[in-house]
Motif scaffolding. Sequence first.
Motif, short mmCIF file in Angstrom:
data_model
loop_
_atom_site.label_atom_id
_atom_site.label_comp_id
_atom_site.label_asym_id
_atom_site.label_seq_id
_atom_site.Cartn_x
_atom_site.Cartn_y
_atom_site.Cartn_z
N ASP A 197 0.90 -1.28 0.08
CA ASP A 197 0.09 0.02 0.08
C ASP A 197 0.77 1.18 0.07
O ASP A 197 0.32 2.30 0.47
CB ASP A 197 -0.93 0.05 1.26
N ASP A 198 2.09 1.20 -0.50
CA ASP A 198 2.88 2.38 -0.85
C ASP A 198 3.82 2.15 -1.87
O ASP A 198 4.29 1.08 -2.28
CB ASP A 198 3.49 2.73 0.60
N ARG A 359 -0.89 15.74 3.20
CA ARG A 359 -1.91 14.92 3.11
C ARG A 359 -3.04 15.07 2.07
O ARG A 359 -3.29 16.20 1.91
CB ARG A 359 -2.80 14.70 4.66
N ASN A 360 -3.55 13.91 1.46
CA ASN A 360 -4.77 14.13 0.71
C ASN A 360 -5.92 14.79 0.97
O ASN A 360 -6.34 14.44 2.19
CB ASN A 360 -5.14 12.90 -0.38
N ASP A 381 -7.03 8.17 -4.47
CA ASP A 381 -6.71 6.76 -3.72
C ASP A 381 -5.43 7.09 -3.03
O ASP A 381 -5.12 6.32 -1.92
CB ASP A 381 -6.38 5.77 -4.69
N ASP A 383 -3.10 8.52 0.13
CA ASP A 383 -3.44 8.92 1.62
C ASP A 383 -2.54 9.88 1.92
O ASP A 383 -3.28 11.32 2.36
CB ASP A 383 -3.10 7.78 2.34
N LYS A 399 2.09 6.84 0.07
CA LYS A 399 1.00 6.06 0.98
C LYS A 399 -0.45 6.15 0.23
O LYS A 399 -0.84 7.45 -0.06
CB LYS A 399 0.91 6.66 2.19
N LYS A 401 -4.30 4.61 0.21
CA LYS A 401 -5.45 4.17 1.12
C LYS A 401 -5.41 2.38 1.16
O LYS A 401 -5.18 2.01 -0.06
CB LYS A 401 -6.77 4.60 0.93
N GLU A 402 -5.58 2.10 2.27
CA GLU A 402 -5.56 0.77 2.37
C GLU A 402 -6.74 0.05 1.57
O GLU A 402 -7.89 0.60 1.40
CB GLU A 402 -5.60 0.31 3.83
N ASN A 403 -6.27 -1.34 1.14
CA ASN A 403 -7.46 -2.05 0.03
C ASN A 403 -7.11 -3.30 0.44
O ASN A 403 -6.01 -3.82 0.91
CB ASN A 403 -7.15 -1.38 -1.39
#
Length: 411
Positions: A197-198, A359-360, A381, A383, A399, A401-403
């Motif tokens: 996720d990054d 930060r998004n 998407d 973060d 980074k 977002k978690e998925n």
Amino acid sequence: MKKKLIAFVILIAAIFIYFTLYYRDKELKFVPRNADVLILMDTKKATRQYISSFLSHPSEWINDKNKDRNTVSLLESGLKIPDFLQIFHLQNTGFSDWYSILELKNKQKFLAYLQQEKFVDKGNGLFHKGHVFIKIEGANCILGTSDSAFENINRLFLAFSQRTNFTSDTFIDGSLGSISVISNGKIRNFSIDVNADDIEIKTPAGTSDFTSIISKVQQKTPFFTAELDRGNIKNFASFFDKNFSGSAGIDYLKAAAELEQVNDTIITYGYDDDFNEIEKKTIRKITQPNYSISLQSSDPEKTEQYFENKKWINVQHQFTAIPFQPNVIERQKSGFEIKSTKKTVRSSNQLNENYIFIRNNELLFSNLKLLTSKEKKAISDIDYIFYGNKGRNYYVKLKVKENNLPLILRW
């Protein structure tokens, strides 16, 4: 006999897997001599990482709802995908101007692919769609974010073919990709890795741990915060004005910003049926930052003189180099403070580190009208983005977002 046959089949399969997924041609055919930045991607390693992630997520095995069987994929487009994808930037060109040169296996297939993807034929082998330009030259095609350098690149084809000793080992060492900065014959390499996720970009050896910094700023940053010393200010300022850091004499920067959506009133004038002038008010929502910036200088007089020579301070004591106004600049004992006037933004505690944290924010990408729906989706998407520096160690983390799926399966 049966055992020998099985052993032979296994040997053939092993050879096939090796040449398909591991063996790489390390010769870089299309890297110009005047390139100042080179991005490489190990396509064989990317394929292995994709297959590994795909096999470990059975839900994707039968997931074909987004696939159109009548469309041609990039792998089937007639392009020859190299073992190392080479993307470069040329000296003395725009910061956003990037290029890559690929060989064509089947020109007619590629032309059909461009038509499928709705590229506009501009004539003379030039095609355009959105931010991408493609120029077909014989058995090769040039891809770029601008067409301004196509003519110069075309003249360099002969020089490319004569550079048989330029290999990937100079730029990449085991990572999925790399970014190399080339200056006066010296090469500085940074590795690129795609995790679940990054995406990490970092100095390959001896990278410092930036986890604690990210943890601290992440908790307190609604949108943007940064601290930079003289060296980092010089590095970033060189993209816009190579003389800024030295001439301005700024030793340290600390900044913080928040985004806010406000109503903006537009007043226009028209006439009624009797030709009487009437005032019309239109209200629209706009996104604007509220911010504070602290600049420390060992010689504030020199810094102020530089700002005045650049005409960056007007009679209302506004710092006009920042387009988001109104703001006010105040002279202090050790430097200057620049603040937006509509809303006060308090900076977080000083960490005495070099970092930038963004930060998004939905307000950020919702106003980017020029982006396609896919590009907006990709930005939404994200973060956060973090940049950190300690001595000779540099680190960038994007980074997402978690998925349920790792990043490489979402593309």
